[in-house]
Design an enzyme around this catalytic site. Structure first.
Site, PDB file in Angstrom:
ATOM      1  N   ALA A 149      32.095  51.286  37.191  1.00 47.55           N
ATOM      2  CA  ALA A 149      31.299  52.403  36.700  1.00 47.55           C
ATOM      3  C   ALA A 149      30.012  51.801  36.122  1.00 47.55           C
ATOM      4  O   ALA A 149      29.967  50.616  35.786  1.00 47.55           O
ATOM      5  CB  ALA A 149      32.074  53.142  35.620  1.00 47.55           C
ATOM      6  N   GLU A 204      37.443  45.622  32.486  1.00 44.00           N
ATOM      7  CA  GLU A 204      37.005  46.487  31.383  1.00 44.00           C
ATOM      8  C   GLU A 204      37.281  45.892  30.011  1.00 44.00           C
ATOM      9  O   GLU A 204      36.565  46.138  29.049  1.00 44.00           O
ATOM     10  CB  GLU A 204      37.682  47.869  31.479  1.00 44.00           C
ATOM     11  CG  GLU A 204      37.165  48.763  32.590  1.00 44.00           C
ATOM     12  CD  GLU A 204      37.920  48.594  33.898  1.00 44.00           C
ATOM     13  OE1 GLU A 204      38.602  47.553  34.073  1.00 44.00           O
ATOM     14  OE2 GLU A 204      37.831  49.499  34.752  1.00 44.00           O
TER      15      GLU A 204
HETATM   16  N1  CAA Z   1      27.111  48.675  35.704  1.00 46.43           N
HETATM   17  C1  CAA Z   1      25.773  48.574  35.652  1.00 46.43           C
HETATM   18  N2  CAA Z   1      25.084  47.567  36.176  1.00 46.43           N
HETATM   19  C2  CAA Z   1      25.784  46.568  36.772  1.00 46.43           C
HETATM   20  C3  CAA Z   1      27.168  46.587  36.848  1.00 46.43           C
HETATM   21  C4  CAA Z   1      27.858  47.715  36.296  1.00 46.43           C
HETATM   22  N3  CAA Z   1      29.181  47.842  36.358  1.00 46.43           N
HETATM   23  N4  CAA Z   1      27.591  45.472  37.489  1.00 46.43           N
HETATM   24  C5  CAA Z   1      26.482  44.769  37.792  1.00 46.43           C
HETATM   25  N5  CAA Z   1      25.384  45.442  37.364  1.00 46.43           N
HETATM   26  C6  CAA Z   1      23.985  45.036  37.495  1.00 46.43           C
HETATM   27  C7  CAA Z   1      23.634  43.929  36.492  1.00 46.43           C
HETATM   28  O1  CAA Z   1      23.354  44.493  35.236  1.00 46.43           O
HETATM   29  C8  CAA Z   1      22.430  43.322  37.157  1.00 46.43           C
HETATM   30  O2  CAA Z   1      21.334  44.156  36.919  1.00 46.43           O
HETATM   31  P1  CAA Z   1      19.917  43.523  36.365  1.00 46.43           P
HETATM   32  O3  CAA Z   1      19.444  42.649  37.502  1.00 46.43           O
HETATM   33  O4  CAA Z   1      19.069  44.722  36.138  1.00 46.43           O
HETATM   34  O5  CAA Z   1      20.268  42.735  35.156  1.00 46.43           O
HETATM   35  C9  CAA Z   1      22.755  43.433  38.657  1.00 46.43           C
HETATM   36  O6  CAA Z   1      23.766  44.438  38.763  1.00 46.43           O
HETATM   37  C10 CAA Z   1      23.317  42.164  39.243  1.00 46.43           C
HETATM   38  O7  CAA Z   1      24.411  41.734  38.427  1.00 46.43           O
HETATM   39  P2  CAA Z   1      24.548  40.245  37.826  1.00 46.43           P
HETATM   40  O8  CAA Z   1      23.212  39.667  37.564  1.00 46.43           O
HETATM   41  O9  CAA Z   1      25.500  40.332  36.681  1.00 46.43           O
HETATM   42  O10 CAA Z   1      25.210  39.513  39.094  1.00 46.43           O
HETATM   43  P3  CAA Z   1      26.209  38.273  39.083  1.00 46.43           P
HETATM   44  O11 CAA Z   1      26.331  37.873  40.513  1.00 46.43           O
HETATM   45  O12 CAA Z   1      25.800  37.250  38.081  1.00 46.43           O
HETATM   46  O13 CAA Z   1      27.612  38.872  38.575  1.00 46.43           O
HETATM   47  C11 CAA Z   1      29.418  40.510  38.480  1.00 46.43           C
HETATM   48  C12 CAA Z   1      28.299  39.849  39.341  1.00 46.43           C
HETATM   49  C13 CAA Z   1      30.493  39.471  38.157  1.00 46.43           C
HETATM   50  C14 CAA Z   1      30.000  41.641  39.297  1.00 46.43           C
HETATM   51  C15 CAA Z   1      28.805  41.030  37.157  1.00 46.43           C
HETATM   52  O14 CAA Z   1      27.655  41.818  37.473  1.00 46.43           O
HETATM   53  C16 CAA Z   1      29.735  41.883  36.341  1.00 46.43           C
HETATM   54  O15 CAA Z   1      30.601  41.343  35.659  1.00 46.43           O
HETATM   55  N6  CAA Z   1      29.544  43.227  36.381  1.00 46.43           N
HETATM   56  C17 CAA Z   1      30.317  44.148  35.544  1.00 46.43           C
HETATM   57  C18 CAA Z   1      31.726  44.353  36.051  1.00 46.43           C
HETATM   58  C19 CAA Z   1      32.471  45.292  35.142  1.00 46.43           C
HETATM   59  O16 CAA Z   1      32.644  45.027  33.970  1.00 46.43           O
HETATM   60  N7  CAA Z   1      32.933  46.423  35.687  1.00 46.43           N
HETATM   61  C20 CAA Z   1      33.670  47.435  34.924  1.00 46.43           C
HETATM   62  C21 CAA Z   1      32.724  48.525  34.493  1.00 46.43           C
HETATM   63  S1  CAA Z   1      33.492  49.712  33.397  1.00 46.43           S
HETATM   64  C22 CAA Z   1      34.397  50.734  34.394  1.00 46.43           C
HETATM   65  O17 CAA Z   1      34.413  50.606  35.587  1.00 46.43           O
HETATM   66  C23 CAA Z   1      35.155  51.835  33.676  1.00 46.43           C
HETATM   67  C24 CAA Z   1      36.156  52.569  34.524  1.00 46.43           C
HETATM   68  O18 CAA Z   1      37.303  52.132  34.621  1.00 46.43           O
HETATM   69  C25 CAA Z   1      35.844  53.830  35.162  1.00 46.43           C
END
Ligand code: CAA
Length: 257
Positions: free
Chosen positions: A65, A131
């Site tokens: 999300a 999460e």
């Molecule tokens: N929401 C918003 N933006 C996100 C995102 C997310 N879930 N995941 C990645 N992005 C964005 C980053 O903020 C970044 O944007 P900027 O360039 O503007 O900073 C862009 O995507 C690229 O991401 P990274 O620079 O972090 O890329 P990476 O290759 O270094 O890492 C990753 C990749 C491991 C997937 C890392 O982005 C990450 O950990 N993302 C979050 C994953 C996460 O926590 N997901 C759970 C969300 S909560 C949820 O889903 C609730 C539910 O149950 C409904």
């Protein structure tokens, strides 16, 4: 229909939805989920479509999300805006839906894939519920569907410690139907979807519903549901055609009624 955050197309009876927020690794923003819900309902109502495929890019199916859209929300905002209820559309789709996953399927991305009827994966797919690192827990089935699939021990590790699954591990646990090379995963998934689209439509619909009941009802209730659905199919032209075609040693010609 023109969408901003998804791309849709129809290919030989298959409705394909591609998430299209590459810079955000296809984070599932409220706007994207609104468009996805709309596209799913349109494909479900389209008589030319027999199966639906959801996919992202090679790098990310969806990284969850949209954290930026939730970061400042209060509990009341979450409750009153009820953004997650927009995600529920997938649970009401009658046609079979396959998630074709490559790269990250994290958080809500993984949960959305688990809400589909089948998951295919590229060798680079990575499944997880991170999460906990954000101080929250999964909100769209990650503690429920995942636990039913992989059991308590691994589900605890995934939800509490962000243990991730590779494509092959996910296949071994029965979460994923097939693992394909990155270069071919989408084509292979489309082949599977086209095969689904060629099956007898009413039987596919009731078969999907009956398998889903196995997760919701007691065994007795599930068996009763199955028996009624089985009987009901004898009211269809396709049952007559399917059995006649078998006896006459020819391919059936389904009418979907
Ligand atoms: N929401 C918003 N933006 C996100 C995102 C997310 N879930 N995941 C990645 N992005 C964005 C980053 O903020 C970044 O944007 P900027 O360039 O503007 O900073 C862009 O995507 C690229 O991401 P990274 O620079 O972090 O890329 P990476 O290759 O270094 O890492 C990753 C990749 C491991 C997937 C890392 O982005 C990450 O950990 N993302 C979050 C994953 C996460 O926590 N997901 C759970 C969300 S909560 C949820 O889903 C609730 C539910 O149950 C409904």
């Amino acid at each position: 229909m023109d969408y901003q955050y998804i791309i849709v197309e129809k290919i030989d009876g298959v409705g394909l939805v591609r998430f299209n927020r590459p810079k955000a690794l296809n984070a599932l923003s409220p706007e994207l989920m609104e468009e996805l819900g709309d596209a799913l309902l349109a494909f479900d109502a389209d008589p030319e479509v027999g199966a639906i495929v959801l996919t992202g890019s090679e790098r990310a199916f969806a990284a969850g999300a949209d954290i930026k859209a939730m970061a400042k929300a209060s509990a009341t905002d979450m409750l009153l805006n009820d953004l997650i209820s927009k995600w529920e559309t997938i649970n009401h789709i009658k046609k079979p839906v396959i998630a074709a996953v490559s790269g990250y399927a994290l958080g809500g991305g993984f949960e959305l894939a688990m809400a589909c009827d089948m998951i295919t994966a590229s060798e680079s797919a990575q499944f997880g519920q991170p999460e906990i690192n954000l101080g929250i827990i999964p909100g769209f089935g990650g503690t429920q569907r995942l636990t039913r699939a992989v059991g308590k021990a691994l589900a605890m590790e995934m939800v509490l410690l962000d243990r991730r699954l590779s494509a092959e591990e996910a296949r071994q646990f029965g979460l994923v139907n097939h693992v394909y090379p990155v270069e071919t995963y989408l084509d292979e998934t489309l082949k599977l979807a086209k095969k689904l689209a060629r099956q007898a439509p009413v039987a596919v619909r009731l078969g999907k519903e009956a398998v889903d009941k196995a997760f919701e009802l007691s065994l007795r209730e599930g068996l009763d549901f199955e028996r009624r659905a089985f009987h009901l199919l004898f009211a269809t032209a396709d049952q007559k055609e399917g059995m006649a075609a078998f006896i006459e040693k020819r391919r059936p010609n389904w009418q979907g009624k």
